[in-house]
Design a protein around this motif. Structure first.
Motif, PDB file in Angstrom:
ATOM      1  N   PHE A   1       0.850  -1.183   0.000  1.00  0.00           N
ATOM      2  CA  PHE A   1       0.000   0.000   0.000  1.00  0.00           C
ATOM      3  C   PHE A   1       0.887   1.235   0.000  1.00  0.00           C
ATOM      4  O   PHE A   1       1.844   1.319   0.765  1.00  0.00           O
ATOM      5  CB  PHE A   1      -0.899   0.036   1.242  1.00  0.00           C
TER       6      PHE A   1
ATOM      7  N   ASN B   1       0.570   5.307   0.477  1.00  0.00           N
ATOM      8  CA  ASN B   1      -0.300   6.399   0.923  1.00  0.00           C
ATOM      9  C   ASN B   1      -1.747   5.935   1.093  1.00  0.00           C
ATOM     10  O   ASN B   1      -2.686   6.624   0.724  1.00  0.00           O
ATOM     11  CB  ASN B   1      -0.197   7.587  -0.029  1.00  0.00           C
ATOM     12  N   GLY B   2      -1.902   4.727   1.627  1.00  0.00           N
ATOM     13  CA  GLY B   2      -3.223   4.190   1.947  1.00  0.00           C
ATOM     14  C   GLY B   2      -3.945   3.487   0.817  1.00  0.00           C
ATOM     15  O   GLY B   2      -5.046   2.988   1.012  1.00  0.00           O
ATOM     16  N   VAL B   3      -3.336   3.398  -0.364  1.00  0.00           N
ATOM     17  CA  VAL B   3      -3.987   2.782  -1.518  1.00  0.00           C
ATOM     18  C   VAL B   3      -3.161   1.572  -1.969  1.00  0.00           C
ATOM     19  O   VAL B   3      -1.934   1.670  -2.109  1.00  0.00           O
ATOM     20  CB  VAL B   3      -4.118   3.795  -2.681  1.00  0.00           C
ATOM     21  N   ALA B   4      -3.831   0.435  -2.210  1.00  0.00           N
ATOM     22  CA  ALA B   4      -3.130  -0.758  -2.685  1.00  0.00           C
ATOM     23  C   ALA B   4      -2.421  -0.453  -4.000  1.00  0.00           C
ATOM     24  O   ALA B   4      -2.946   0.263  -4.854  1.00  0.00           O
ATOM     25  CB  ALA B   4      -4.113  -1.901  -2.858  1.00  0.00           C
ATOM     26  N   ILE B   5      -1.219  -0.999  -4.139  1.00  0.00           N
ATOM     27  CA  ILE B   5      -0.426  -0.776  -5.349  1.00  0.00           C
ATOM     28  C   ILE B   5       0.190  -2.106  -5.759  1.00  0.00           C
ATOM     29  O   ILE B   5       0.566  -2.915  -4.916  1.00  0.00           O
ATOM     30  CB  ILE B   5       0.647   0.314  -5.108  1.00  0.00           C
TER      31      ILE B   5
END
Length: 156
Positions: A109, A111-115
């Motif tokens: 993740f 900045n809080g977003v799955a990548i």
């Protein structure tokens, strides 16, 4: 250990410069000697794994593509490195989180977003791991890494 379930590590870091630098943040099995767990091989977008088991996020300007890379190694077998398609900016904090399942599968993740995609065989689930921020300058000038926080957790 990934086998403990709900293993997660989170870092908030910033680089003072994004030239001539290598940085790895994540988990490694090596805690007795200083080493860069995973770094660029210097050939294309290849990696060199120095740890037997490690998983993390790497930025290394010796890669052909200067982006954040999602990397792992389980029992000395490299997982397929993933190009995140994003690069850091100098003096800008980024939050990275890595979650590892009991099967040694890692999810990343930014900045809080799955990548990226779930990384299979990212680590050996039974191996004891420790959080690490490892960095070095690839030139004479110094580089600084600011770490705002490190959070590690797992079920007992």
């Amino acid at each position: 250990k990934g086998a403990q379930n709900a293993l997660a590590v989170e870092f908030r870091v910033a680089l003072s410069a994004i030239t001539n630098v290598a940085l790895f943040i994540g988990l490694t099995d090596q805690n007795a000697a200083l080493e860069m767990p995973i770094q660029a091989s210097g050939v294309g977008d290849g990696i060199t794994t120095n740890a037997a088991d490690a998983v993390g996020v790497m930025f290394d300007t010796s890669m052909a593509t200067d982006n954040w890379w999602l990397v792992g190694v389980a029992a000395n077998v490299d997982a397929t490195a993933q190009n995140s398609a994003v690069a850091p900016s100098a003096n800008v904090f980024e939050r990275w989180r890595i979650e590892v399942t009991t099967a040694g599968v890692a999810t990343f993740f930014r900045n809080g977003v799955a990548i990226g995609t779930a990384m299979t065989a990212a680590i050996t689930a039974a191996t004891t791991l420790t959080p690490v921020i490892a960095a070095f300058s690839r030139a004479a000038a110094s580089r600084n890494v600011q770490a705002d926080f490190i959070d590690t957790r797992a079920k007992r």
